[in-house]
Design a protein around this motif. Structure first.
Motif, mmCIF file in Angstrom:
data_model
loop_
_atom_site.group_PDB
_atom_site.id
_atom_site.type_symbol
_atom_site.label_atom_id
_atom_site.label_comp_id
_atom_site.label_asym_id
_atom_site.label_seq_id
_atom_site.Cartn_x
_atom_site.Cartn_y
_atom_site.Cartn_z
ATOM 1 N N ASP A 139 0.825 -1.220 0.000
ATOM 2 C CA ASP A 139 0.000 0.000 0.000
ATOM 3 C C ASP A 139 0.853 1.262 0.000
ATOM 4 O OD1 ASP A 139 -2.244 -1.632 0.031
ATOM 5 O OD2 ASP A 139 -2.659 -1.312 2.164
ATOM 6 N N ASN B 273 2.324 1.699 -3.472
ATOM 7 C CA ASN B 273 1.324 2.099 -4.463
ATOM 8 C C ASN B 273 0.799 3.514 -4.247
ATOM 9 O OD1 ASN B 273 1.713 -0.371 -5.624
ATOM 10 N ND2 ASN B 273 -0.188 -1.260 -4.867
ATOM 11 N N SER B 274 0.906 4.021 -3.028
ATOM 12 C CA SER B 274 0.478 5.394 -2.764
ATOM 13 C C SER B 274 1.664 6.364 -2.704
ATOM 14 C CB SER B 274 -0.334 5.464 -1.464
ATOM 15 O OG SER B 274 0.476 5.114 -0.362
ATOM 16 N N ASP C 266 4.110 6.643 -0.606
ATOM 17 C CA ASP C 266 4.286 7.175 0.745
ATOM 18 C C ASP C 266 5.559 6.581 1.361
ATOM 19 O OD1 ASP C 266 4.174 7.839 3.449
ATOM 20 O OD2 ASP C 266 2.004 7.554 3.582
ATOM 21 N N ARG D 174 4.879 0.100 -8.733
ATOM 22 C CA ARG D 174 3.550 -0.296 -8.255
ATOM 23 C C ARG D 174 3.578 -1.804 -8.106
ATOM 24 N NH1 ARG D 174 3.814 4.182 -7.474
ATOM 25 N NH2 ARG D 174 2.533 5.902 -8.150
#
Length: 119
Positions: A21, A24-25, A27, A68
């Motif tokens: 996550d 993919n974001s 961060d 990703r």
């Protein structure tokens, strides 16, 4: 790649999901926070240690190249806390599908091995 009992990890362990996550974001802080302070990451024989090492790898080989991840499979490994995740990777760096071997400790990633001979 089945674990010692052939079971698929369901649900995906939280630390592995956090790793995906955060990538993919895009961060980076959340990405690093998914690892223990003394974590080791081995990417095709290149070693990175601790949060500083993980952050360095992230900036050159992961979020820094807009990676990703798509989880295709996660199975328990032969050792306690070990999981083999098959991920599809896309972005401006490596693109392909392959295994990553995670060893978790205290709900975080303590060791991550990426490469052709990790399973």
């Amino acid at each position: 790649m089945a674990g010692h009992d052939g079971a698929v990890a369901d649900p995906v362990p939280q630390a592995i999901q956090a790793f995906v996550d955060a990538t993919n974001s895009a961060d980076s802080d959340a990405f690093v926070a998914a690892f223990t302070p003394d974590a080791h990451l081995d990417d095709w024989g290149r070693g990175f240690d601790g949060h500083d090492g993980v952050r360095s790898w992230d900036s050159t080989d992961n979020i820094g190249v807009q990676s990703r991840f798509e989880i295709l499979d996660v199975t328990p490994g032969p050792d306690d806390g070990q999981y083999v995740a098959t991920l599809r990777v896309t972005g401006n760096g490596y693109n392909g599908t392959g295994p990553m071997v995670f060893r978790l400790r205290d709900g975080l990633i303590a060791d991550l091995r990426i490469g052709p001979d990790v399973t």
